[in-house]
Design a protein around this motif. Structure first.
Motif, PDB file in Angstrom:
ATOM      1  N   ASP A   1     -18.871  -9.327  14.856  1.00 38.34           N
ATOM      2  CA  ASP A   1     -19.433 -10.297  14.157  1.00 38.34           C
ATOM      3  C   ASP A   1     -19.428 -11.907  14.986  1.00 38.34           C
ATOM      4  N   ARG A   2     -20.601 -12.445  15.301  1.00 39.81           N
ATOM      5  CA  ARG A   2     -20.418 -14.081  16.080  1.00 39.81           C
ATOM      6  C   ARG A   2     -19.549 -13.741  17.355  1.00 39.81           C
ATOM      7  N   SER A   3     -19.882 -12.849  18.021  1.00 40.22           N
ATOM      8  CA  SER A   3     -18.987 -12.886  19.199  1.00 40.22           C
ATOM      9  C   SER A   3     -19.699 -13.322  20.246  1.00 40.22           C
ATOM     10  N   PHE A   4     -20.932 -14.158  20.381  1.00 41.68           N
ATOM     11  CA  PHE A   4     -21.517 -14.635  21.442  1.00 41.68           C
ATOM     12  C   PHE A   4     -21.946 -15.862  21.039  1.00 41.68           C
ATOM     13  N   ASP A   5     -21.702 -17.049  22.082  1.00 39.65           N
ATOM     14  CA  ASP A   5     -22.392 -18.248  21.624  1.00 39.65           C
ATOM     15  C   ASP A   5     -23.904 -18.008  21.639  1.00 39.65           C
ATOM     16  N   VAL A   6     -24.651 -17.683  22.483  1.00 33.10           N
ATOM     17  CA  VAL A   6     -26.012 -17.576  22.812  1.00 33.10           C
ATOM     18  C   VAL A   6     -26.278 -15.949  22.941  1.00 33.10           C
TER      19      VAL A   6
ATOM     20  N   SER B   1     -26.702 -28.653  20.793  1.00 37.77           N
ATOM     21  CA  SER B   1     -25.410 -28.668  20.550  1.00 37.77           C
ATOM     22  C   SER B   1     -24.622 -30.121  20.723  1.00 37.77           C
ATOM     23  N   GLY B   2     -25.232 -30.828  21.409  1.00 34.88           N
ATOM     24  CA  GLY B   2     -24.647 -32.239  21.303  1.00 34.88           C
ATOM     25  C   GLY B   2     -23.493 -32.221  22.440  1.00 34.88           C
ATOM     26  N   THR B   3     -23.473 -31.486  23.315  1.00 31.60           N
ATOM     27  CA  THR B   3     -22.561 -31.380  24.397  1.00 31.60           C
ATOM     28  C   THR B   3     -22.753 -30.993  25.664  1.00 31.60           C
ATOM     29  N   SER B   4     -22.145 -31.554  26.713  1.00 32.91           N
ATOM     30  CA  SER B   4     -22.580 -31.143  28.030  1.00 32.91           C
ATOM     31  C   SER B   4     -22.302 -29.677  28.310  1.00 32.91           C
ATOM     32  N   ARG B   5     -21.305 -29.128  27.688  1.00 28.51           N
ATOM     33  CA  ARG B   5     -20.863 -27.893  28.045  1.00 28.51           C
ATOM     34  C   ARG B   5     -21.700 -26.800  27.979  1.00 28.51           C
ATOM     35  N   GLU B   6     -21.517 -25.757  29.233  1.00 27.29           N
ATOM     36  CA  GLU B   6     -22.420 -24.511  28.957  1.00 27.29           C
ATOM     37  C   GLU B   6     -21.621 -23.792  28.045  1.00 27.29           C
ATOM     38  N   PRO B   7     -22.787 -22.730  27.552  1.00 23.59           N
ATOM     39  CA  PRO B   7     -22.339 -21.614  26.577  1.00 23.59           C
ATOM     40  C   PRO B   7     -21.191 -20.912  27.218  1.00 23.59           C
ATOM     41  N   LYS B   8     -20.227 -20.362  26.522  1.00 27.79           N
ATOM     42  CA  LYS B   8     -19.039 -19.613  27.159  1.00 27.79           C
ATOM     43  C   LYS B   8     -19.511 -18.247  27.332  1.00 27.79           C
ATOM     44  N   SER B   9     -20.335 -17.538  26.505  1.00 27.09           N
ATOM     45  CA  SER B   9     -20.582 -16.174  26.439  1.00 27.09           C
ATOM     46  C   SER B   9     -22.011 -16.057  26.024  1.00 27.09           C
ATOM     47  N   VAL B  10     -22.754 -15.037  26.662  1.00 24.66           N
ATOM     48  CA  VAL B  10     -24.257 -14.951  26.615  1.00 24.66           C
ATOM     49  C   VAL B  10     -24.500 -13.504  26.446  1.00 24.66           C
ATOM     50  N   LEU B  11     -25.216 -12.843  25.571  1.00 25.94           N
ATOM     51  CA  LEU B  11     -25.745 -11.494  25.596  1.00 25.94           C
ATOM     52  C   LEU B  11     -27.272 -11.392  25.490  1.00 25.94           C
ATOM     53  N   ASP B  12     -27.522 -10.455  26.482  1.00 23.06           N
ATOM     54  CA  ASP B  12     -29.059 -10.434  26.736  1.00 23.06           C
ATOM     55  C   ASP B  12     -29.443  -9.049  26.134  1.00 23.06           C
ATOM     56  N   VAL B  13     -29.947  -9.264  24.929  1.00 27.72           N
ATOM     57  CA  VAL B  13     -30.562  -7.798  24.366  1.00 27.72           C
ATOM     58  C   VAL B  13     -31.915  -7.379  25.062  1.00 27.72           C
ATOM     59  N   GLY B  14     -31.685  -6.060  25.466  1.00 32.42           N
ATOM     60  CA  GLY B  14     -32.995  -5.409  26.198  1.00 32.42           C
ATOM     61  C   GLY B  14     -33.013  -6.351  27.628  1.00 32.42           C
ATOM     62  N   CYS B  15     -31.993  -6.184  28.364  1.00 33.94           N
ATOM     63  CA  CYS B  15     -31.772  -6.860  29.510  1.00 33.94           C
ATOM     64  C   CYS B  15     -32.714  -6.432  30.941  1.00 33.94           C
ATOM     65  N   GLY B  16     -33.089  -5.079  30.688  1.00 39.22           N
ATOM     66  CA  GLY B  16     -34.058  -4.484  31.666  1.00 39.22           C
ATOM     67  C   GLY B  16     -33.084  -4.201  32.909  1.00 39.22           C
ATOM     68  N   PRO B  17     -33.438  -4.620  33.861  1.00 41.63           N
ATOM     69  CA  PRO B  17     -32.956  -4.395  35.207  1.00 41.63           C
ATOM     70  C   PRO B  17     -32.020  -5.354  35.503  1.00 41.63           C
ATOM     71  N   GLY B  18     -31.595  -6.314  34.746  1.00 44.13           N
ATOM     72  CA  GLY B  18     -30.598  -7.467  34.658  1.00 44.13           C
ATOM     73  C   GLY B  18     -31.005  -8.817  35.437  1.00 44.13           C
ATOM     74  N   VAL B  19     -32.276  -9.154  35.543  1.00 38.73           N
ATOM     75  CA  VAL B  19     -32.883 -10.098  36.211  1.00 38.73           C
ATOM     76  C   VAL B  19     -32.640 -11.544  35.746  1.00 38.73           C
ATOM     77  N   PHE B  20     -32.398 -11.505  34.305  1.00 40.92           N
ATOM     78  CA  PHE B  20     -31.947 -13.043  33.793  1.00 40.92           C
ATOM     79  C   PHE B  20     -30.394 -13.036  33.845  1.00 40.92           C
ATOM     80  N   LEU B  21     -29.641 -12.110  33.883  1.00 42.78           N
ATOM     81  CA  LEU B  21     -28.172 -12.017  33.881  1.00 42.78           C
ATOM     82  C   LEU B  21     -27.800 -12.397  35.331  1.00 42.78           C
ATOM     83  N   TYR B  22     -28.807 -12.048  36.403  1.00 39.77           N
ATOM     84  CA  TYR B  22     -28.420 -12.203  37.782  1.00 39.77           C
ATOM     85  C   TYR B  22     -28.656 -13.698  37.937  1.00 39.77           C
ATOM     86  N   LEU B  23     -29.686 -14.187  37.468  1.00 38.48           N
ATOM     87  CA  LEU B  23     -30.091 -15.715  37.941  1.00 38.48           C
ATOM     88  C   LEU B  23     -29.111 -16.511  36.856  1.00 38.48           C
TER      89      LEU B  23
END
Length: 227
Positions: free
Chosen positions: A78-83, A14-36
Motif C-alpha cells: 500500500d502507498r508504495s509509489f509517489d506517482v 505538491s507545492g515543492t520543486s522536488r521530483e517524485p521519488k517513485s513512479v509506477l507505470d501501469v500497463g507500461c507496454g514496451p517501456g517508452v514512458f519509463l525510458y523518457l
C-alpha cells in the motif's frame, strides 16, 4: 501531446520543486514512458505489463525496469509509489479487470495518479473477415467524460484535467458513412478479440524505434491527488 513537461504539474500541485521519488507505470507496454522519464528527468520508474514480448522489449532494448503483472492485482505494498501513471490503458481493460485496476492504483499510490484516456470518443468498429465480429480497431471498451472521472479513484480528488490533441467533430451522416466504409476495410494490423484471426505487425527496427521514440498525441490528461 503527452510530454514530460507534465511533471511540472506535480511540482505545482505538491507545492515543492522536488521530483517524485517513485513512479509506477501501469500497463507500461514496451517501456517508452519509463525510458523518457529516466532520460529526461533521471527518475528510474517501475513498469507493470501483462504482455511477455513487451516486457522483454522494455528490458532488453530500452533498458528500463519492467516486469510482468496484472493491472488488477499489483504486486506492491500500500502507498508504495509517489506517482502512479496509466497512459492509454484504462479504456482497454475488460470488465472486472478495469474495476480492480482502479482500486489497485488507488491502493499503491501515496500522492498522485496520472492517467490519459480518450475524451468523449464516438467509437467506430471494423468487422473481422473471418468470424464477422464487429470490434473497435483500437480495442477501446469505454470512453470518458468529466462526470465519469469524478469518483474514479477512491480517496483521490481531481486536481487537473487537460484536453490535448486534435478533436474532430463530424455531422452524424458523415460519421455514419465513415463507420460503414471502415467496417468493410481490411486493416493491415489487427487481431480479432473473438476468434483470434489477425494480421501481424511489421518487424520493428529496434535502434530506429529507440532513436525516434516520441510520446503519442492523446486527448485527455487527468491528475488526481490524494485527499
Amino acid at each position: 501531446m503527452i510530454t514530460l513537461q507534465k511533471w511540472n504539474d506535480f511540482k505545482k500541485l505538491s507545492g515543492t520543486s522536488r521530483e517524485p521519488k517513485s513512479v509506477l507505470d501501469v500497463g507500461c507496454g514496451p517501456g517508452v514512458f519509463l525510458y523518457l522519464l529516466e532520460r529526461e528527468r533521471e527518475i528510474k520508474g517501475v513498469g507493470i505489463e501483462i504482455t511477455d514480448s513487451k516486457v522483454k522489449y522494455a528490458n532488453e532494448h530500452l533498458h528500463v525496469l519492467a516486469q510482468k503483472g496484472d493491472a488488477g492485482n499489483l504486486p506492491f505494498e500500500d502507498r508504495s509509489f509517489d506517482v502512479v501513471v496509466a497512459l492509454e490503458v484504462l479504456e482497454h481493460l475488460p470488465y472486472g479487470t478495469y474495476e480492480c485496476a482502479l482500486r489497485e492504483m488507488a491502493r499503491v499510490a501515496s500522492k498522485t495518479i496520472l492517467i490519459t484516456v480518450p475524451y468523449n470518443e464516438d467509437r467506430f468498429f471494423m468487422r473481422c473477415p473471418y468470424c464477422q465480429t464487429r470490434f473497435n480497431p483500437w480495442y477501446h471498451l469505454r470512453t470518458f467524460r468529466e462526470d465519469s472521472l469524478v469518483n474514479l479513484f477512491q480517496g483521490f480528488t481531481i486536481k487537473k484535467i487537460d484536453k490535448i490533441g486534435i478533436i474532430y467533430a463530424y455531422p452524424k451522416i458523415l460519421k455514419r458513412l465513415y463507420d460503414v466504409l471502415y467496417e468493410k476495410r481490411s486493416s493491415s494490423e489487427f487481431v480479432c478479440p473473438a476468434c483470434g484471426y489477425g494480421r501481424s505487425r511489421r518487424k520493428i527496427n529496434h535502434q530506429q524505434y529507440k532513436n525516434e521514440i516520441l510520446p503519442v498525441s492523446k486527448p485527455l490528461i487527468n491528475v488526481f491527488n490524494n485527499i
